[in-house]
Design an enzyme around this catalytic site. Structure first.
Site, PDB file in Angstrom:
ATOM      1  N   ASP A  94      39.749  58.924  40.937  1.00  0.00           N
ATOM      2  CA  ASP A  94      40.921  59.391  41.541  1.00  0.00           C
ATOM      3  C   ASP A  94      40.969  60.867  40.986  1.00  0.00           C
ATOM      4  OD1 ASP A  94      42.148  58.941  39.162  1.00  0.00           O
ATOM      5  OD2 ASP A  94      43.370  57.036  39.342  1.00  0.00           O
ATOM      6  N   PHE A  98      48.297  60.205  40.510  1.00  0.00           N
ATOM      7  CA  PHE A  98      48.676  58.897  41.528  1.00  0.00           C
ATOM      8  C   PHE A  98      49.764  59.016  39.561  1.00  0.00           C
ATOM      9  CE2 PHE A  98      50.252  54.333  40.569  1.00  0.00           C
ATOM     10  CZ  PHE A  98      51.252  53.986  40.929  1.00  0.00           C
ATOM     11  N   ASP A 267      42.015  49.496  46.675  1.00  0.00           N
ATOM     12  CA  ASP A 267      41.273  48.607  45.235  1.00  0.00           C
ATOM     13  C   ASP A 267      42.944  48.970  43.675  1.00  0.00           C
ATOM     14  OD1 ASP A 267      42.522  51.672  43.013  1.00  0.00           O
ATOM     15  OD2 ASP A 267      42.606  52.107  44.881  1.00  0.00           O
ATOM     16  N   CYS A 305      35.772  27.815  44.485  1.00  0.00           N
ATOM     17  CA  CYS A 305      35.082  28.749  44.212  1.00  0.00           C
ATOM     18  C   CYS A 305      33.328  28.600  43.583  1.00  0.00           C
ATOM     19  CB  CYS A 305      36.166  29.296  43.063  1.00  0.00           C
ATOM     20  SG  CYS A 305      35.657  30.816  42.088  1.00  0.00           S
ATOM     21  N   CYS A 307      32.095  30.844  41.393  1.00  0.00           N
ATOM     22  CA  CYS A 307      31.726  31.498  40.099  1.00  0.00           C
ATOM     23  C   CYS A 307      31.595  30.812  38.897  1.00  0.00           C
ATOM     24  CB  CYS A 307      33.124  32.313  40.098  1.00  0.00           C
ATOM     25  SG  CYS A 307      34.759  31.796  39.271  1.00  0.00           S
ATOM     26  N   CYS A 310      34.298  28.494  37.287  1.00  0.00           N
ATOM     27  CA  CYS A 310      34.902  26.973  37.851  1.00  0.00           C
ATOM     28  C   CYS A 310      33.828  26.510  38.384  1.00  0.00           C
ATOM     29  CB  CYS A 310      35.132  27.355  39.533  1.00  0.00           C
ATOM     30  SG  CYS A 310      36.554  28.402  39.784  1.00  0.00           S
ATOM     31  N   HIS A 336      36.574  35.294  36.798  1.00  0.00           N
ATOM     32  CA  HIS A 336      36.938  34.655  38.363  1.00  0.00           C
ATOM     33  C   HIS A 336      37.883  35.483  38.916  1.00  0.00           C
ATOM     34  CE1 HIS A 336      38.376  31.679  40.718  1.00  0.00           C
ATOM     35  NE2 HIS A 336      40.181  31.922  40.858  1.00  0.00           N
TER      36      HIS A 336
END
Length: 374
Positions: A94, A98, A267, A305, A307, A310, A336
């Site tokens: 960026d 911001f 994002d 899930c 992952c 999990c 996760h």
């Protein structure tokens, strides 16, 4: 070879959602895509190898923070951001606009740029469009962003109009200053919560011409319904042949609405920051792992899930880690949450590929017991 190539592969028949492919100097990205935020050349709690494992195709790094520490010139001398942080996939930086906006009273905006005091030590600095581009070129990101002014919410119409005009003038200066041929440059549409100003900003930026276009100035305090309305209002003001990016939005429903409106890139710090605070995302909504209800819960965070977390750890154990302030709590929770976000993007891409995104969106809300705001 151009620094960036965007291919629009397929449109969803029941929405504005689109399936695409973005090719950069450091590789190809499937869109729509979520970019984990690596503010200070690291996605907090995750190694680069773990980011690859959870499905990260591109990450975001922050110009403002890396300028202050350790310094863009040092990173440039050490071979650029990719080598510095051991990440060989695409990076978007960026512009710092911001972050400077977020400094409030610590910054002063002028035509030339922004004078501000560091949040770290109070030292005085100045970033102009030219300086922002020089920093991003030294970092060597695949996609750089123009330096913009992000107006607050709420703000007077006259202020927002002057702000977008300043952003346009800065965008011209950014394009003139940008020389790195292996780095793409995106423009940023401003205009607050005024559709007519958004259209004017988009007209001005597309007239200048950029490799892609972003929607800035959302998630700055406005209610969520208004945010989603602005996505819909702005869906058709950006070129179809260019990648479209909504900056800084990040709840799962925000991503779904952004995709539904025809945007390709997103994002937010939400999955990582929430993870460190014990908030975990599931298909049925968010859970707070600190809650006593999980003290003896042997189930995974999300039964659906796939992952690593999990598959191997219980809610009871994750609650114990968090309450014990163990470092592993942040690592597993972050793993996760990022997997959840990136898997949500993968499922959205698959649904668009089947021509069923409208149904996918409906099912997303049904599982959470919710309905779209707009």
């Amino acid at each position: 070879m151009p620094a960036l190539k965007f291919e629009l592969i397929q449109k969803d028949p029941g929405s504005a959602a689109r399936l695409g492919s973005l090719t950069t100097t450091h590789g190809r990205i499937d869109t729509p895509i979520f970019m984990p935020v690596g503010t200070q050349a690291t996605v907090k709690a995750m190694t680069p190898e773990e980011l690859v494992e959870v499905g990260s195709q591109i990450i975001l790094a922050n110009t403002y923070h890396l300028y202050l520490r350790p310094g863009h010139e040092l990173i440039g001398r050490l071979g650029g951001l990719h080598r510095f942080m051991h990440w060989d996939r695409p990076i978007l930086t960026d512009s710092g606009g911001f972050q400077v906006f977020s400094l409030g009273e610590l910054r002063k905006i002028s035509e030339e740029g922004v004078k501000f005091r560091s949040h770290i030590d109070g030292s005085t600095h100045f970033i102009s469009p030219e300086v922002s581009i020089a920093i991003q070129e030294a970092l060597g990101s695949d996609i750089a962003m123009v330096f913009d002014e992000c107006p607050p919410y709420p703000a007077e119409y006259s202020y927002v109009k002057k702000s977008l005009e300043l952003t346009t003038r800065w965008a011209v200066r950014c394009k003139e200053a940008h020389k790195r041929e292996d780095q793409a440059l995106f423009g940023i549409v401003q205009g607050g919560m005024h559709p007519e100003l958004r259209r004017e900003s988009a007209r001005q930026l597309t007239g200048i011409g950029f490799d892609g276009y972003a929607l800035g100035g959302l998630s700055v305090g406005e209610e969520k319904r208004l945010m989603h309305e602005m996505m819909q209002e702005c869906s058709d003001i950006l070129p179809e042949e260019s990648p479209r990016y909504i900056m800084g939005i990040g709840a799962p429903e925000d991503l779904i609405e952004g995709i539904n409106a025809g945007f390709d890139m997103f994002d937010c710090v939400m999955p990582t920051r929430n993870a460190r605070n014990g908030a975990l995302f599931t298909g049925t909504g968010r859970i707070n792992i600190k809650s006593a209800v999980f003290a003896e819960d042997q189930g995974p965070i999300d039964p659906e899930c796939s992952c690593y977390v999990c598959k191997n750890y219980s809610r009871a154990y994750l609650r114990h880690l968090y309450r014990s302030q163990e470092i592993l709590a942040s690592r597993l929770n972050t793993w996760h949450n990022l997997h959840f976000y990136l898997e949500l993007m993968a499922k959205a891409r698959a649904a668009i590929g089947r021509g069923e995104f409208a149904f996918f969106r409906k099912e997303f809300y049904a599982k959470r017991g919710e309905t779209p705001l707009v």
